[in-house]
Design an enzyme around this catalytic site. Sequence first.
Site, short mmCIF file in Angstrom:
data_model
loop_
_atom_site.label_atom_id
_atom_site.label_comp_id
_atom_site.label_asym_id
_atom_site.label_seq_id
_atom_site.Cartn_x
_atom_site.Cartn_y
_atom_site.Cartn_z
N GLY A 11 0.85 -1.12 -0.31
CA GLY A 11 0.47 -0.02 0.42
C GLY A 11 0.71 0.94 0.35
O GLY A 11 0.74 2.45 0.36
N ARG A 83 13.69 1.67 -6.16
CA ARG A 83 14.74 2.21 -5.38
C ARG A 83 15.56 4.05 -5.57
O ARG A 83 14.12 4.21 -5.23
CB ARG A 83 15.21 2.26 -7.63
N SER A 120 6.45 -5.43 -8.84
CA SER A 120 7.46 -5.21 -7.85
C SER A 120 8.98 -5.47 -8.37
O SER A 120 8.71 -6.10 -9.24
CB SER A 120 7.72 -6.03 -6.41
N HIS A 176 13.24 -5.41 -17.95
CA HIS A 176 13.02 -4.71 -17.65
C HIS A 176 14.02 -4.50 -16.74
O HIS A 176 14.37 -4.04 -15.60
CB HIS A 176 11.73 -4.67 -16.50
P1 A3D Z 1 6.96 2.22 -1.53
O1 A3D Z 1 5.88 3.15 -2.02
O2 A3D Z 1 7.78 2.04 -1.03
O3 A3D Z 1 5.88 0.91 -1.72
C1 A3D Z 1 6.12 -0.30 -1.09
C2 A3D Z 1 5.31 -0.85 0.12
O4 A3D Z 1 5.29 -2.30 0.38
C3 A3D Z 1 5.34 -0.55 1.35
O5 A3D Z 1 3.80 0.41 2.05
C4 A3D Z 1 5.72 -1.45 2.35
O6 A3D Z 1 5.18 -1.52 3.43
C5 A3D Z 1 5.27 -2.99 1.45
N1 A3D Z 1 6.04 -4.05 1.92
C6 A3D Z 1 7.01 -4.30 2.26
N2 A3D Z 1 6.60 -6.06 2.48
C7 A3D Z 1 5.87 -6.50 2.58
C8 A3D Z 1 5.58 -7.18 2.66
N3 A3D Z 1 5.92 -8.52 3.16
N4 A3D Z 1 3.82 -7.41 2.26
C9 A3D Z 1 3.09 -6.55 1.98
N5 A3D Z 1 3.99 -5.47 1.54
C10 A3D Z 1 5.15 -5.27 2.05
O7 A3D Z 1 6.99 1.65 -3.08
P2 A3D Z 1 6.65 1.89 -4.64
O8 A3D Z 1 5.22 1.56 -4.36
O9 A3D Z 1 7.17 3.23 -5.32
O10 A3D Z 1 6.94 0.89 -5.78
C11 A3D Z 1 6.86 -0.63 -5.11
C12 A3D Z 1 7.69 -1.27 -5.92
O11 A3D Z 1 7.28 -2.02 -7.41
C13 A3D Z 1 9.53 -1.90 -5.59
O12 A3D Z 1 9.60 -2.88 -5.88
C14 A3D Z 1 9.78 -0.68 -7.30
O13 A3D Z 1 10.59 -1.21 -7.64
C15 A3D Z 1 8.60 -1.87 -7.71
N6 A3D Z 1 8.33 -0.57 -9.42
C16 A3D Z 1 7.91 -0.99 -10.64
C17 A3D Z 1 7.71 -1.15 -11.50
C18 A3D Z 1 7.99 -0.98 -13.00
O14 A3D Z 1 7.74 -0.43 -14.12
C19 A3D Z 1 8.18 -2.93 -13.13
C20 A3D Z 1 7.96 0.64 -12.13
C21 A3D Z 1 7.56 1.58 -10.39
C22 A3D Z 1 8.09 0.72 -9.27
#
Ligand code: A3D
Length: 321
Positions: A11, A83, A120, A176
Amino acid sequence: MAKKQIALIGGGQIGGVLAQLIGLRELANVVLFDVVEDMPQGKTLDIAEASRVDGFDVSLKGTNEYKDIAGSDLVIITAGLPRKPGMSRDDLLVTNAKIMKSVAEGVKQFAPNSIVLIISNPLDAMVTLFQKVSGFAHNKVIGQAGVLDSSRFSTFIAWELGVSVKDINAMVLGGHGDTMVPLVRYANVNGVPVMEQLERKYGDAAKAKEVMDAMVQRTKMAGGEVVKLLKTGSAFYSPAAAAISMAEAILGDQKRVLASCVYLNGEYGVEGYYVGVPAVLGEKGCEKILEVTLDKEEQAAFDNSVNAVTTLVADMERLGF
Ligand code: A3D
């Protein structure tokens, strides 16, 4: 008709935007899961309290318990660290693999019939790991990357040509990471090749190629460009939007052709790996893979990208995942 249900695992930045977009489009009821106490409850409450103003009506539940995702038709996973400046997606491997393993166990137990869309990073490895731990059918586990990478490529082309981005069709294949393969030869403006338009604009094939090469390079590095500017995390509006288009295709059985990280079983000469290619998305998940004829140079770039994926997966396995 009863609404479908989407479970969002994670979330954070992307998870929050996903919940809001699903609400705004009345795409499904939402269950937002995160390990951080109270945060998913707070986000869903905040979004629900906008529903009267925005005029949407879906149920939004925040939770810290996997049992609440029961009955979900689709699960979208963003759990894991994003990242920070200077990091590659692969730097996230160990931390996010541990998280993905626990997520796969939770989803397997409580939403065993769902289709799963993973965001992720490092994307290709996380999709592979989720499928391995959950044992879900390959066609029901899909990664989002290509829709975003293609949208980034299309955006740069639209800016360069001074035309609406809506009229650009451009696709990015492969893993990716920095080896992804923007397909220049097939990029078009409503059917007219982009290279032809660039050559007309500059009156010079060499200059047109130089401009295209720069757009290809910017596309490959586009995630890092945003990370560098944000400083505290990575892109989240655009990845969420990309995943929503895939969710709509799956829940609405739309048979849309979207660049997706899907399991290759001999297609493109790849056996047993998840790689980004155009796929038909519908109610069964990945229903079909479309093969594209690649010339020698494109094939070499694709092979190089597949190599990066197989190396990443091997690293992950060596680390015990
Ligand atoms: P962020 O805002 O940190 O959200 C990640 C969430 O995951 C946090 O709220 C954490 O509390 C939660 N989390 C951690 N451990 C767990 C767990 N065990 N179970 C459930 N939730 C957990 O990150 P974000 O939303 O900006 O990005 C999320 C992911 O997407 C990262 O790995 C990024 O690298 C990835 N991402 C991928 C793309 C693609 O196009 C593939 C683009 C941008 C980001």
